[in-house]
Design a protein around this motif. Structure first.
Motif, PDB file in Angstrom:
ATOM      1  N   GLY A   1     -31.763 -21.511 -24.491  1.00 10.66           N
ATOM      2  CA  GLY A   1     -31.568 -19.907 -24.193  1.00 10.66           C
ATOM      3  C   GLY A   1     -31.659 -20.163 -22.609  1.00 10.66           C
ATOM      4  N   LEU A   2     -30.565 -19.337 -22.103  1.00 10.62           N
ATOM      5  CA  LEU A   2     -30.501 -19.192 -20.637  1.00 10.62           C
ATOM      6  C   LEU A   2     -30.325 -17.640 -20.102  1.00 10.62           C
ATOM      7  CD1 LEU A   2     -27.232 -21.435 -20.367  1.00 10.62           C
ATOM      8  CD2 LEU A   2     -29.524 -22.104 -20.295  1.00 10.62           C
ATOM      9  N   ASP A   3     -31.283 -17.549 -19.136  1.00  9.91           N
ATOM     10  CA  ASP A   3     -31.307 -16.403 -18.337  1.00  9.91           C
ATOM     11  C   ASP A   3     -30.644 -16.235 -16.914  1.00  9.91           C
ATOM     12  OD1 ASP A   3     -32.166 -13.618 -17.434  1.00  9.91           O
ATOM     13  OD2 ASP A   3     -33.963 -14.463 -16.572  1.00  9.91           O
ATOM     14  N   ILE A   4     -29.357 -15.952 -17.144  1.00  3.90           N
ATOM     15  CA  ILE A   4     -28.463 -16.347 -15.666  1.00  3.90           C
ATOM     16  C   ILE A   4     -28.608 -15.243 -14.798  1.00  3.90           C
ATOM     17  CG2 ILE A   4     -26.277 -16.836 -15.045  1.00  3.90           C
ATOM     18  CD1 ILE A   4     -25.552 -17.819 -18.160  1.00  3.90           C
ATOM     19  N   GLY A   5     -28.932 -15.530 -13.665  1.00  3.94           N
ATOM     20  CA  GLY A   5     -29.221 -14.547 -12.420  1.00  3.94           C
ATOM     21  C   GLY A   5     -28.256 -15.114 -11.359  1.00  3.94           C
ATOM     22  N   GLN A   6     -28.155 -14.369 -10.582  1.00  2.37           N
ATOM     23  CA  GLN A   6     -27.198 -14.895  -9.324  1.00  2.37           C
ATOM     24  C   GLN A   6     -27.971 -16.047  -8.408  1.00  2.37           C
ATOM     25  OE1 GLN A   6     -27.052 -10.889  -7.599  1.00  2.37           O
ATOM     26  NE2 GLN A   6     -24.713 -11.392  -7.553  1.00  2.37           N
ATOM     27  N   LYS A   7     -29.360 -16.083  -8.313  1.00  2.74           N
ATOM     28  CA  LYS A   7     -30.056 -17.254  -7.659  1.00  2.74           C
ATOM     29  C   LYS A   7     -30.509 -18.334  -8.546  1.00  2.74           C
ATOM     30  CE  LYS A   7     -31.386 -13.926  -3.896  1.00  2.74           C
ATOM     31  NZ  LYS A   7     -32.344 -13.372  -3.298  1.00  2.74           N
ATOM     32  N   ARG A   8     -31.037 -17.993  -9.974  1.00  2.00           N
ATOM     33  CA  ARG A   8     -31.455 -18.872 -10.659  1.00  2.00           C
ATOM     34  C   ARG A   8     -31.192 -18.623 -12.086  1.00  2.00           C
ATOM     35  NH1 ARG A   8     -35.007 -16.636  -7.361  1.00  2.00           N
ATOM     36  NH2 ARG A   8     -35.740 -15.098  -8.903  1.00  2.00           N
TER      37      ARG A   8
ATOM     38  N   ARG B   1     -29.868 -22.292  -8.295  1.00  5.58           N
ATOM     39  CA  ARG B   1     -28.342 -22.089  -8.520  1.00  5.58           C
ATOM     40  C   ARG B   1     -27.789 -22.387  -7.169  1.00  5.58           C
ATOM     41  NH1 ARG B   1     -25.334 -17.429 -11.334  1.00  5.58           N
ATOM     42  NH2 ARG B   1     -23.551 -18.702 -10.659  1.00  5.58           N
ATOM     43  N   THR B   2     -26.999 -23.616  -6.806  1.00  2.00           N
ATOM     44  CA  THR B   2     -26.475 -23.879  -5.570  1.00  2.00           C
ATOM     45  C   THR B   2     -24.972 -24.056  -5.626  1.00  2.00           C
ATOM     46  OG1 THR B   2     -26.878 -26.339  -6.288  1.00  2.00           O
ATOM     47  CG2 THR B   2     -28.408 -25.265  -4.905  1.00  2.00           C
ATOM     48  N   SER B   3     -24.484 -24.751  -6.954  1.00  2.00           N
ATOM     49  CA  SER B   3     -22.978 -24.847  -7.054  1.00  2.00           C
ATOM     50  C   SER B   3     -22.937 -24.931  -8.570  1.00  2.00           C
ATOM     51  CB  SER B   3     -22.373 -25.911  -6.296  1.00  2.00           C
ATOM     52  OG  SER B   3     -22.880 -27.228  -7.026  1.00  2.00           O
ATOM     53  N   PHE B   4     -21.587 -24.675  -8.917  1.00  2.00           N
ATOM     54  CA  PHE B   4     -21.618 -24.707 -10.528  1.00  2.00           C
ATOM     55  C   PHE B   4     -21.525 -26.072 -10.844  1.00  2.00           C
ATOM     56  CE2 PHE B   4     -18.398 -24.849 -13.887  1.00  2.00           C
ATOM     57  CZ  PHE B   4     -19.182 -23.825 -15.055  1.00  2.00           C
ATOM     58  N   GLU B   5     -21.052 -26.803  -9.995  1.00  3.49           N
ATOM     59  CA  GLU B   5     -20.994 -28.301 -10.410  1.00  3.49           C
ATOM     60  C   GLU B   5     -22.528 -29.004 -10.721  1.00  3.49           C
ATOM     61  OE1 GLU B   5     -19.226 -27.102  -7.919  1.00  3.49           O
ATOM     62  OE2 GLU B   5     -17.234 -27.159  -9.087  1.00  3.49           O
ATOM     63  N   GLN B   6     -23.431 -28.558  -9.826  1.00  5.90           N
ATOM     64  CA  GLN B   6     -24.705 -28.859 -10.123  1.00  5.90           C
ATOM     65  C   GLN B   6     -25.503 -28.320 -11.259  1.00  5.90           C
ATOM     66  OE1 GLN B   6     -26.360 -28.149  -5.842  1.00  5.90           O
ATOM     67  NE2 GLN B   6     -26.211 -30.319  -5.373  1.00  5.90           N
TER      68      GLN B   6
ATOM     69  N   GLN C   1     -23.071  -6.606 -14.200  1.00  3.74           N
ATOM     70  CA  GLN C   1     -23.826  -7.636 -14.115  1.00  3.74           C
ATOM     71  C   GLN C   1     -23.833  -8.367 -15.376  1.00  3.74           C
ATOM     72  OE1 GLN C   1     -25.193  -9.122 -11.536  1.00  3.74           O
ATOM     73  NE2 GLN C   1     -26.060 -11.054 -12.814  1.00  3.74           N
ATOM     74  N   ALA C   2     -23.543  -7.494 -16.421  1.00  7.51           N
ATOM     75  CA  ALA C   2     -23.299  -8.250 -18.052  1.00  7.51           C
ATOM     76  C   ALA C   2     -21.846  -9.025 -17.773  1.00  7.51           C
ATOM     77  CB  ALA C   2     -23.223  -7.221 -18.983  1.00  7.51           C
ATOM     78  N   LYS C   3     -20.731  -8.365 -17.150  1.00 11.39           N
ATOM     79  CA  LYS C   3     -19.531  -8.953 -17.257  1.00 11.39           C
ATOM     80  C   LYS C   3     -19.517 -10.073 -16.259  1.00 11.39           C
ATOM     81  CE  LYS C   3     -17.262  -4.824 -17.983  1.00 11.39           C
ATOM     82  NZ  LYS C   3     -16.511  -3.485 -17.641  1.00 11.39           N
ATOM     83  N   ARG C   4     -20.482 -10.256 -15.426  1.00 15.34           N
ATOM     84  CA  ARG C   4     -20.482 -11.474 -14.496  1.00 15.34           C
ATOM     85  C   ARG C   4     -21.118 -12.713 -15.343  1.00 15.34           C
ATOM     86  NH1 ARG C   4     -22.385 -10.565  -8.518  1.00 15.34           N
ATOM     87  NH2 ARG C   4     -22.313 -12.805  -8.679  1.00 15.34           N
ATOM     88  N   VAL C   5     -22.177 -12.292 -15.811  1.00 17.92           N
ATOM     89  CA  VAL C   5     -22.812 -13.149 -16.972  1.00 17.92           C
ATOM     90  C   VAL C   5     -21.912 -13.754 -17.639  1.00 17.92           C
ATOM     91  CG1 VAL C   5     -24.415 -13.496 -18.714  1.00 17.92           C
ATOM     92  CG2 VAL C   5     -25.222 -12.135 -16.590  1.00 17.92           C
ATOM     93  N   GLN C   6     -21.071 -12.838 -18.469  1.00 14.00           N
ATOM     94  CA  GLN C   6     -20.064 -13.199 -19.414  1.00 14.00           C
ATOM     95  C   GLN C   6     -18.924 -14.172 -18.915  1.00 14.00           C
ATOM     96  OE1 GLN C   6     -18.795  -9.543 -21.029  1.00 14.00           O
ATOM     97  NE2 GLN C   6     -19.557 -10.133 -23.006  1.00 14.00           N
TER      98      GLN C   6
END
Length: 156
Positions: A8-15, A36-41, A73-78
């Protein structure tokens, strides 16, 4: 009942709060919070969890507006979840996460912990709530298992 391994993922801008479930699909628990630092990490950290836990599906909380629509925000998460799906080659399923962070904060308050000092814990608990909601829904909609046969001592 079939076994399931999901994150389960709770995706935020920072964490990103991350939760896992037991193999029976009954109980979700918070595992970690990724800063969150980079997509690759992000991908590297998630890939490690996926391999360790033999994950089959990612369950992403989608922050609908209180009116039930997909906001900014939901569109960003998607968009981010679609990138995860491609990079990790795992299916993504969405669950309505409205108010899970509020519920997670309330859980902290009942434990006499300050929400402002435990943001990572809130994210992890929110991820567990998201995953638990998905697991509960999955059980409700799956075909019922036949009742277990009860064996008494007399039959031995």
């Amino acid at each position: 009942m079939s076994r399931i391994s999901a994150l389960g993922l709770d995706i935020g801008q920072k964490r990103i709060g991350v939760a896992g479930c037991d193999g029976t699909g009954l109980i979700a628990t918070g595992l970690t919070t990724l800063v969150r630092t980079s997509f690759e990490q992000d991908i590297a950290a998630l890939r490690q969890l996926i391999q360790e836990r033999h994950v089959e599906v990612l369950v992403v909380g989608l922050p609908y507006t209180l009116q039930g629509t997909l906001g900014y925000q939901a569109k960003r998460v998607q968009k981010y979840a679609a990138r995860l799906e491609r990079a990790l080659q795992l299916p993504v399923e969405y669950i309505d996460e409205r108010l899970t962070s509020v519920e997670a904060e309330q859980l902290l308050i009942t434990q006499k912990l300050s929400p402002s000092r435990h943001k990572a814990l809130i994210d992890r608990k929110a991820a567990a709530l998201i995953l638990q909601q998905w697991l509960d829904e999955r059980r409700r909609t799956s075909p019922k298992n036949p009742p277990l046969e009860i064996v008494t001592n007399e039959e031995f």
